[in-house]
Design a protein around this motif. Structure first.
Motif, PDB file in Angstrom:
ATOM      1  N   GLY A   6       0.639  -1.284   0.132  1.00 35.21           N
ATOM      2  CA  GLY A   6      -0.008  -0.125   0.404  1.00 35.21           C
ATOM      3  C   GLY A   6       1.020   1.321  -0.024  1.00 35.21           C
ATOM      4  O   GLY A   6       0.386   2.517   0.753  1.00 35.21           O
ATOM      5  N   VAL A   7       1.763   1.048  -0.638  1.00 31.45           N
ATOM      6  CA  VAL A   7       2.893   2.353  -0.678  1.00 31.45           C
ATOM      7  C   VAL A   7       2.197   3.697  -1.636  1.00 31.45           C
ATOM      8  O   VAL A   7       2.084   3.151  -2.374  1.00 31.45           O
ATOM      9  N   SER A   8       1.873   4.517  -1.081  1.00 28.02           N
ATOM     10  CA  SER A   8       1.697   5.472  -1.595  1.00 28.02           C
ATOM     11  C   SER A   8       2.655   6.928  -1.255  1.00 28.02           C
ATOM     12  O   SER A   8       3.073   7.445  -0.458  1.00 28.02           O
ATOM     13  N   LYS A   9       2.561   8.293  -2.090  1.00 22.33           N
ATOM     14  CA  LYS A   9       3.267   8.830  -2.082  1.00 22.33           C
ATOM     15  C   LYS A   9       2.453  10.690  -2.373  1.00 22.33           C
ATOM     16  O   LYS A   9       2.297  10.404  -3.783  1.00 22.33           O
ATOM     17  N   GLU A  10       2.399  11.301  -1.676  1.00 24.62           N
ATOM     18  CA  GLU A  10       1.956  12.421  -1.664  1.00 24.62           C
ATOM     19  C   GLU A  10       3.359  13.866  -2.063  1.00 24.62           C
ATOM     20  O   GLU A  10       3.630  13.956  -1.133  1.00 24.62           O
ATOM     21  N   TYR A  11       2.520  14.450  -2.915  1.00 22.38           N
ATOM     22  CA  TYR A  11       4.233  15.775  -2.515  1.00 22.38           C
ATOM     23  C   TYR A  11       2.766  17.325  -2.248  1.00 22.38           C
ATOM     24  O   TYR A  11       1.520  17.593  -2.619  1.00 22.38           O
ATOM     25  N   GLN A  12       3.074  18.553  -1.504  1.00 21.38           N
ATOM     26  CA  GLN A  12       2.546  19.701  -1.708  1.00 21.38           C
ATOM     27  C   GLN A  12       2.358  19.411  -2.923  1.00 21.38           C
ATOM     28  O   GLN A  12       3.055  20.284  -3.883  1.00 21.38           O
ATOM     29  N   SER A  13       1.190  20.924  -3.845  1.00 20.27           N
ATOM     30  CA  SER A  13       1.946  21.656  -5.048  1.00 20.27           C
ATOM     31  C   SER A  13       0.472  22.440  -4.662  1.00 20.27           C
ATOM     32  O   SER A  13      -0.526  23.469  -3.746  1.00 20.27           O
ATOM     33  N   GLY A  14       0.808  23.085  -5.818  1.00 17.21           N
ATOM     34  CA  GLY A  14       0.173  24.723  -5.681  1.00 17.21           C
ATOM     35  C   GLY A  14      -1.000  24.953  -6.544  1.00 17.21           C
ATOM     36  O   GLY A  14      -1.760  25.373  -7.496  1.00 17.21           O
ATOM     37  N   ARG A  15      -0.923  22.926  -7.535  1.00 15.80           N
ATOM     38  CA  ARG A  15      -2.757  23.310  -8.309  1.00 15.80           C
ATOM     39  C   ARG A  15      -3.429  22.965  -7.438  1.00 15.80           C
ATOM     40  O   ARG A  15      -2.960  22.772  -6.432  1.00 15.80           O
ATOM     41  N   ALA A  16      -5.387  23.092  -8.116  1.00 18.24           N
ATOM     42  CA  ALA A  16      -6.091  22.930  -7.477  1.00 18.24           C
ATOM     43  C   ALA A  16      -5.898  21.432  -6.682  1.00 18.24           C
ATOM     44  O   ALA A  16      -5.494  20.458  -7.039  1.00 18.24           O
ATOM     45  N   GLY A  17      -6.188  21.353  -5.676  1.00 17.95           N
ATOM     46  CA  GLY A  17      -6.217  20.725  -4.456  1.00 17.95           C
ATOM     47  C   GLY A  17      -5.167  20.655  -3.892  1.00 17.95           C
ATOM     48  O   GLY A  17      -4.839  19.980  -2.532  1.00 17.95           O
ATOM     49  N   GLY A  18      -3.834  21.012  -4.042  1.00 23.34           N
ATOM     50  CA  GLY A  18      -3.082  21.324  -2.619  1.00 23.34           C
ATOM     51  C   GLY A  18      -2.460  19.962  -3.173  1.00 23.34           C
ATOM     52  O   GLY A  18      -0.809  19.840  -2.154  1.00 23.34           O
ATOM     53  N   ARG A  19      -2.194  18.539  -3.760  1.00 21.83           N
ATOM     54  CA  ARG A  19      -1.541  17.722  -3.809  1.00 21.83           C
ATOM     55  C   ARG A  19      -0.943  16.978  -5.224  1.00 21.83           C
ATOM     56  O   ARG A  19      -2.191  17.615  -5.967  1.00 21.83           O
TER      57      ARG A  19
END
Length: 229
Positions: A6-19
């Protein structure tokens, strides 16, 4: 064995939704000594996956077990010790230290692991012969061709006999024949040392050389030959 659950990786983003999602719930395992090609288009999550397995990045969720070690549970010092002893990295550009000679670059992991001068010199000499750079030990990285740089990078990555070799698109800046020769070299060295090999690529010419294949699209598993859980 290397096992991801179940490995997931998210980053902060300047796009809509922020991730931004780089990896999305990956679960698979790789047997010891196997070779795995991770492939997909640019932005599919290949580099992030290798970085997470090697401990260069931590996943946002899920677990990664390498040879009985839970990578996410290791503290910074423990992780550093694990990486020095068990992993070797080959990057797209080789990333050799420009101020060191080829033989000094290859011997660096041995020095960091406490090997004595005699042991280092013997191993470096052996590897220079194996990777076809026996006459270039005293050269600086700037004096090497692209293919020679990557061969030297492979020598450095396997110098300390790691259990895991991670190669992030090692042939991306090489022509087809040079790239195939490099992958075969990685396989030969890995086979001789009993090393588990994971490499990322978008080169269809070398995907079939691996014993296992894993196809990523938008951070998710598309086609898994490594053993889906």
């Amino acid at each position: 064995m290397i096992e991801l659950k179940g490995v997931s990786k998210e980053y902060q983003s300047g796009r809509a939704g922020g991730r931004a999602v780089a990896l999305n719930g990956l679960s698979f395992f790789i047997d010891d000594g196997a070779s795995l090609a991770v492939y997909g288009k640019s932005g599919s999550g290949k580099t992030t996956l290798l970085n997470c397995i090697g401990g260069l990045e931590r996943p946002s969720s899920g677990s990664i077990d390498c040879f009985g070690y839970s990578i996410g549970a290791l503290g910074s010092r423990e992780l550093s010790r694990f990486q020095r002893a068990n992993t070797g990295f080959v990057f797209q550009q080789g990333n050799l230290l420009s101020y060191l000679t080829v033989e000094e670059n290859i011997g660096l992991p041995l020095m960091l692991n406490g090997a004595g001068a005699h042991e280092r010199n013997k191993r470096v000499s052996e590897l220079l012969e194996r990777i076809g750079l026996a006459g270039a030990g005293k050269a600086r990285p700037a004096e090497l061709s692209g293919g020679e740089l990557q061969r030297a990078a492979v020598g450095r990555a396997v110098a300390h006999r790691p259990r895991l070799l991670l190669a992030d698109e090692p042939t991306s800046h090489l022509d087809t024949s040079t790239g195939k020769a490099l992958i075969r070299l990685i396989y030969e060295l890995g086979r001789d040392e009993g090393t588990t090999i994971i490499f990322s690529t978008h080169d269809v010419e070398i995907i079939g050389l691996a014993s296992m294949r894993l196809h990523l699209r938008d951070g998710a598993l598309v086609d898994d030959a490594a053993g889906a859980l």
